[in-house]
Design an enzyme around this catalytic site. Structure first.
Site, PDB file in Angstrom:
ATOM      1  N   SER A   1      -2.941  -7.551   3.144  1.00 55.58           N
ATOM      2  CA  SER A   1      -3.164  -7.432   4.594  1.00 55.58           C
ATOM      3  C   SER A   1      -3.465  -8.817   5.190  1.00 55.58           C
ATOM      4  O   SER A   1      -3.087  -9.099   6.330  1.00 55.58           O
ATOM      5  CB  SER A   1      -4.334  -6.481   4.865  1.00 55.58           C
ATOM      6  OG  SER A   1      -4.037  -5.197   4.381  1.00 55.58           O
TER       7      SER A   1
ATOM      8  N   LYS B   1     -17.954  -6.385   7.714  1.00 58.27           N
ATOM      9  CA  LYS B   1     -16.650  -7.015   7.980  1.00 58.27           C
ATOM     10  C   LYS B   1     -16.056  -6.467   9.260  1.00 58.27           C
ATOM     11  O   LYS B   1     -15.898  -5.256   9.404  1.00 58.27           O
ATOM     12  CB  LYS B   1     -15.669  -6.672   6.844  1.00 58.27           C
ATOM     13  CG  LYS B   1     -15.621  -7.692   5.740  1.00 58.27           C
ATOM     14  CD  LYS B   1     -14.265  -7.607   5.039  1.00 58.27           C
ATOM     15  CE  LYS B   1     -14.401  -7.382   3.560  1.00 58.27           C
ATOM     16  NZ  LYS B   1     -13.201  -6.939   2.887  1.00 58.27           N
TER      17      LYS B   1
ATOM     18  N   ARG C   1      -2.130  -6.031  -8.302  1.00 66.72           N
ATOM     19  CA  ARG C   1      -1.072  -6.985  -7.990  1.00 66.72           C
ATOM     20  C   ARG C   1      -0.938  -8.051  -9.061  1.00 66.72           C
ATOM     21  O   ARG C   1       0.135  -8.377  -9.503  1.00 66.72           O
ATOM     22  CB  ARG C   1      -1.352  -7.678  -6.645  1.00 66.72           C
ATOM     23  CG  ARG C   1      -1.009  -6.830  -5.474  1.00 66.72           C
ATOM     24  CD  ARG C   1      -1.628  -7.349  -4.229  1.00 66.72           C
ATOM     25  NE  ARG C   1      -3.063  -7.135  -4.244  1.00 66.72           N
ATOM     26  CZ  ARG C   1      -3.828  -7.203  -3.187  1.00 66.72           C
ATOM     27  NH1 ARG C   1      -3.320  -7.534  -2.034  1.00 66.72           N
ATOM     28  NH2 ARG C   1      -5.114  -6.974  -3.273  1.00 66.72           N
TER      29      ARG C   1
ATOM     30  N   HIS D   1       0.844  -1.206   0.000  1.00 64.32           N
ATOM     31  CA  HIS D   1       0.000   0.000   0.000  1.00 64.32           C
ATOM     32  C   HIS D   1       0.882   1.260   0.000  1.00 64.32           C
ATOM     33  O   HIS D   1       0.638   2.200  -0.739  1.00 64.32           O
ATOM     34  CB  HIS D   1      -0.878   0.067   1.258  1.00 64.32           C
ATOM     35  CG  HIS D   1      -1.911  -1.017   1.382  1.00 64.32           C
ATOM     36  ND1 HIS D   1      -2.089  -1.740   2.529  1.00 64.32           N
ATOM     37  CD2 HIS D   1      -2.839  -1.476   0.510  1.00 64.32           C
ATOM     38  CE1 HIS D   1      -3.087  -2.592   2.374  1.00 64.32           C
ATOM     39  NE2 HIS D   1      -3.555  -2.467   1.148  1.00 64.32           N
TER      40      HIS D   1
HETATM   41  P1  ADP Z   1      -5.854  -6.077   0.802  1.00 62.65           P
HETATM   42  O1  ADP Z   1      -6.685  -6.296   2.033  1.00 62.65           O
HETATM   43  O2  ADP Z   1      -6.050  -7.129  -0.251  1.00 62.65           O
HETATM   44  O3  ADP Z   1      -4.413  -5.819   1.070  1.00 62.65           O
HETATM   45  P2  ADP Z   1      -7.035  -3.393   0.401  1.00 62.65           P
HETATM   46  O4  ADP Z   1      -8.518  -3.341   0.208  1.00 62.65           O
HETATM   47  O5  ADP Z   1      -6.549  -2.842   1.678  1.00 62.65           O
HETATM   48  O6  ADP Z   1      -6.473  -4.828   0.088  1.00 62.65           O
HETATM   49  O7  ADP Z   1      -6.298  -2.677  -0.824  1.00 62.65           O
HETATM   50  C1  ADP Z   1      -6.545  -1.383  -1.255  1.00 62.65           C
HETATM   51  C2  ADP Z   1      -5.941  -1.156  -2.608  1.00 62.65           C
HETATM   52  O8  ADP Z   1      -4.546  -1.417  -2.566  1.00 62.65           O
HETATM   53  C3  ADP Z   1      -6.467  -2.030  -3.748  1.00 62.65           C
HETATM   54  O9  ADP Z   1      -6.446  -1.252  -4.933  1.00 62.65           O
HETATM   55  C4  ADP Z   1      -5.442  -3.140  -3.826  1.00 62.65           C
HETATM   56  O10 ADP Z   1      -5.407  -3.716  -5.130  1.00 62.65           O
HETATM   57  C5  ADP Z   1      -4.182  -2.363  -3.544  1.00 62.65           C
HETATM   58  N1  ADP Z   1      -3.111  -3.189  -2.992  1.00 62.65           N
HETATM   59  C6  ADP Z   1      -3.173  -3.978  -1.912  1.00 62.65           C
HETATM   60  N2  ADP Z   1      -1.974  -4.587  -1.687  1.00 62.65           N
HETATM   61  C7  ADP Z   1      -1.147  -4.159  -2.677  1.00 62.65           C
HETATM   62  C8  ADP Z   1       0.208  -4.440  -3.037  1.00 62.65           C
HETATM   63  N3  ADP Z   1       0.931  -5.304  -2.326  1.00 62.65           N
HETATM   64  N4  ADP Z   1       0.725  -3.824  -4.120  1.00 62.65           N
HETATM   65  C9  ADP Z   1      -0.035  -2.972  -4.841  1.00 62.65           C
HETATM   66  N5  ADP Z   1      -1.315  -2.679  -4.583  1.00 62.65           N
HETATM   67  C10 ADP Z   1      -1.869  -3.248  -3.516  1.00 62.65           C
END
Ligand code: ADP
Length: 165
Positions: A128, A41, A90, A17
């Site tokens: 996450s 959630k 990703r 992120h």
């Molecule tokens: P997650 O719970 O899967 O980590 P989130 O809902 O918090 O996802 O993710 C928010 C945004 O960040 C989404 O656009 C997701 O595709 C992107 N994202 C999450 N992890 C990564 C990563 N490792 N690299 C790039 N983008 C990411």
């Protein structure tokens, strides 16, 4: 002035992120990182706690602010005067749902463009959910989440495990 929004769950914020935040902050005048509250959630951290962890992790970026919202993203963007939604991609598995969301958001708010940033290769595996799994087994988290929040995640996992027993 171009304002972009980077929405997500951020439960908790990862280095994947943070990499997207840093790169998007370099592209737009203002970036709002928004914890989207999904009442169905329950997470490891409350939305308010996620905001606090994000603020601590993004302090060095002067044009980044952190917020939370339970509105539809298209409505939240309109209220903030934002023109762009930033999403991180990703893998192909992220693609289908993200494109669907982008089309719907533009239908609801025709002034809103979604822009995708490809994940840096070293973070393509990172989510996450993976971080929570690693924390559960006591793995070293420094490689996966901002150093400012490592203690918070380990502490919360300890509390959760004590409750489970
Ligand atoms: P997650 O719970 O899967 O980590 P989130 O809902 O918090 O996802 O993710 C928010 C945004 O960040 C989404 O656009 C997701 O595709 C992107 N994202 C999450 N992890 C990564 C990563 N490792 N690299 C790039 N983008 C990411």
């Amino acid at each position: 002035m171009t304002t972009a929004i980077y929405p997500g769950s951020f439960d908790p914020v990862t280095l994947g992120h943070l990499n997207i935040i840093k790169r998007a902050a370099a592209c737009f005048d203002r970036l709002i990182v928004c914890v989207m509250v999904n009442s169905s959630k329950t997470g490891m951290f409350t939305p308010q706690e996620r905001v606090e962890l994000l603020r601590r992790s993004t302090q060095r970026f002067p044009n980044v602010t952190v917020d939370q919202s339970n509105q539809l993203l298209a409505a939240y963007a309109r209220a903030q005067g934002a023109q762009v939604v930033v999403k991180g991609l990703r893998a192909v598995s992220d693609y289908e749902q993200e494109v669907q969301m982008a089309v719907i958001n533009r239908k609801l708010n025709p002034g809103l463009e979604t822009m995708f940033l490809a994940s840096s290769e070293k973070y393509t595996y990172l989510s996450s959910t993976i971080v929570k799994e690693m924390a559960r087994y006591g793995a070293d988290l420094e490689e996966f989440i901002p150093c400012e929040i490592v203690d918070d995640v380990n502490r919360r996992m300890g509390e959760m495990q004590r409750k489970e027993r």
